[in-house]
Scaffold this active site. Structure first.
Site, short mmCIF file in Angstrom:
data_model
loop_
_atom_site.label_atom_id
_atom_site.label_comp_id
_atom_site.label_asym_id
_atom_site.label_seq_id
_atom_site.Cartn_x
_atom_site.Cartn_y
_atom_site.Cartn_z
N GLU A 333 0.71 -1.35 0.00
CA GLU A 333 0.00 -0.03 -0.18
C GLU A 333 0.71 1.14 -0.13
O GLU A 333 0.39 2.31 0.86
CB GLU A 333 -0.76 0.03 1.23
CG GLU A 333 -1.83 -1.07 1.22
CD GLU A 333 -2.78 -1.09 2.51
OE1 GLU A 333 -3.96 -1.51 2.39
OE2 GLU A 333 -1.88 -1.04 3.63
C1 TNX Z 1 -4.49 -4.33 4.64
S1 TNX Z 1 -2.46 -6.38 4.43
C2 TNX Z 1 -3.38 -3.76 5.15
C3 TNX Z 1 -2.96 -3.40 6.50
C4 TNX Z 1 -4.32 -3.21 7.23
C5 TNX Z 1 -5.00 -4.38 6.84
C6 TNX Z 1 -6.40 -4.60 7.66
C7 TNX Z 1 -1.32 -5.43 4.28
C8 TNX Z 1 -0.24 -5.69 3.72
N1 TNX Z 1 -1.89 -3.94 4.51
O1 TNX Z 1 -2.33 -2.22 6.41
O2 TNX Z 1 -3.95 -3.26 8.59
O3 TNX Z 1 -5.41 -4.54 5.58
O4 TNX Z 1 -6.94 -5.72 7.42
#
Ligand code: TNX
Length: 529
Positions: A333
């Site tokens: 992300e």
């Molecule tokens: C996605 S999974 C994210 C996290 C959040 C999560 C909540 C991932 C690599 N990134 O930053 O905490 O979803 O479910």
């Protein structure tokens, strides 16, 4: 269920009933028939029941061969058995019979074991202490749930007769705990470690940094922890691990044969670091600490040299605290980092991990850059993830990048079970118990070579989770299913049988004080259909 089992079960129930009548007024009697050898999670590779059960008595000794590590496993076993049996169970390196932990060459692999049980004793044989430890977890599950109690119980302590030969499908059977969104104390982490060990999980991935908090002391950049760790989601006090505390987590995990995989999430998810040191920001201005739950708004400054001094220092100090092989650099992300910057950042940072002797793990977005040789990518997509994104991961796997499977709509333990689950998130949908268990890691992403799948991992993100009770409600009963996907063969996979074994675990969770979600999909409180 085969008919003679049904008959046996009926006879067993009648017997219990009779005992119940004859013992009116006394403490409820424990089942006199031992737990069948195949009623274990994760399902063992092979089970051959037969012969007399072994009964642990006041006279039982625990025999170990000379290895110190084997003796420590024996001490762990004794610590489980002594309070509830009330027996001395001395550990000795002489004699035969009783409980025996043996190291021997054999086709066990690093983590497998054999359990032989008969009238004279129960013997665990393994090539190394990790195998003995996993065998001990099997032995625990074969004993009545009351064995977990810390006061003396009546017994009897029977282990069914026969042989189990067991070894794992995958070498990576992980659980991740997000200690950044909410901070968890060393004792809370230890409690989770003990629960993971019961199901033969062997990796504890700690998500040590994120926008909301930096949780590990770094001597060369002290404000990361003291300031960057000073809050959490919702504005609570947060916290961080001193190096001594972190080492204690690593030691404790090691004593349960779990390897700690530390994660510093970069270049996104870095607000806590950016808030702690203004010079890490492209504009030289530190943002405020963040206590919300948005993602994707922060990025390290890829064009500034100081960023790489920072990364080098952090990775060097973290690698020095890490006896394990892996260091996770996040990489998910990074919505505030351009694609070019992301690729450049990963090209510069992955060699730093190698320089300090560790192997890179990253979230699967790393496959959008150039994964280092030997790197592992952790896939957290969903059924609905775009074909393009999946293709990128598959291509990387075909070129040698190993995969850890954490599909969010299967094994994200922070996903709500149903719309009524009071905790958790639902961006990946609702994940009931069957859905989290009923898939095959080996066949999950079409086109991935079989050897590229290194295993599975169940992440627990903590935006909504604040204490052990919350963690346990989300982990149980899904975690044992993920553990089974990582350990047991694809051929043994069967929801209808699994759910019966799962239901039988509940009594142990009750004794251990684990509050779980009573999913209507699981036949709790009965032996199933
Ligand atoms: C996605 S999974 C994210 C996290 C959040 C999560 C909540 C991932 C690599 N990134 O930053 O905490 O979803 O479910």
């Amino acid at each position: 269920m085969r008919p003679h089992h049904r008959t046996l079960r009926l006879l067993g129930s009648l017997l219990l009933l009779a005992m119940g009548v004859s013992m009116t007024g006394a403490a409820p009697a424990q089942a006199a028939s031992p737990t069948p050898l195949d009623r274990v999670i994760p399902a063992p590779a092979s089970v051959a029941p037969g012969g007399s059960p072994y009964r642990i008595t006041r006279g039982t000794h625990i025999h170990v061969d000379g290895s110190r590590a084997a003796r420590r496993v024996a001490e762990y076993l004794a610590a489980v058995l002594r309070p509830s049996t009330g027996y001395r169970l001395p550990i000795t390196d002489r004699g035969a019979g009783g409980i025996r932990l043996r190291l021997a060459k054999g086709p066990f692999g690093a983590e497998g074991y054999r359990l032989d049980s008969g009238r004279k004793g129960v013997t665990l044989t393994a090539a190394g202490p990790a195998g003995l430890f996993h065998g001990v977890q099997t032995l625990r599950q074969l004993l009545p749930a009351a064995v977990e109690k810390d006061t003396v119980q009546p017994g009897p302590w029977l282990v069914a007769g026969g042989t189990i030969t067991d070894s794992p499908r995958y070498g990576w059977r992980g659980a991740m705990l997000d200690v950044s969104r909410h901070f968890f104390t060393v004792d809370q982490v230890k409690r989770y470690i003990d629960q993971l060990a019961l199901y033969k999980i062997n990796k504890l991935h700690l998500h040590l940094s994120d926008d909301q908090g930096w949780r590990i002391a770094v001597d060369s950049w002290p404000r990361l922890a003291t300031y960057g760790g000073s809050t959490e989601v919702g504005g609570g006090p947060g916290g961080y691990y001193t190096k001594a505390q972190y080492k204690e987590i690593v030691r404790y995990a090691g004593s349960r044969y779990l390897e700690v995989v530390p994660e510093i999430d970069m270049p996104g998810h870095t607000n806590a670091a950016l808030a702690s040191y203004a010079e890490l920001n492209c504009d030289g201005v530190a943002p405020p600490l963040y206590t919300g739950t948005d993602v994707g708004f922060s990025s390290l400054c890829v064009g500034k040299e100081i960023t790489y001094d920072f990364v080098d220092d952090v990775i060097r100090e973290l690698a020095a605290l890490t006896p394990g092989k892996y260091l996770h650099i996040g990489g998910d992300e990074a919505h505030s980092t351009s694609h070019e910057d992301y690729v450049e950042f990963m090209d510069r940072v992955q060699p730093v991990v190698a320089k300090y002797g560790k192997t890179v793990v990253g979230w699967h977005q790393l496959t959008g850059a150039t994964p280092a040789k030997g790197a592992l990518a952790q896939y957290w997509g969903l059924d609905s993830t775009s074909a393009e994104e999946k293709a990128q991961v598959v291509k990387a796997a075909q070129s040698g990048t190993g995969l850890i499977l954490s599909p969010a709509d299967r094994v994200y333990l922070d996903m709500k079970y149903t719309k009524d689950t009071p905790l958790g998130l639902s961006w990946a949908g609702y994940v009931e118990v069957r859905r989290s268990y009923d898939w095959d890691p080996g066949a999950y992403l079409a086109g991935v070579p079989a050897g590229a799948v290194r295993g599975v991992e169940a992440p627990m993100w903590s935006e909504t989770l604040e204490d052990s009770e919350h963690i346990e409600y989300m982990a149980f009963p899904r975690l044992p299913g993920v553990a089974e996907l990582g350990w047991s063969s694809a051929a043994s996979h069967d929801w209808e049988r699994y759910k019966v074994r799962l239901a039988a675990q509940a009594e142990r969770w009750d004794v251990l004080g684990i509050g779980y979600y009573r999913s209507p999909q699981v036949p709790w409180g009965s032996d199933g259909p």
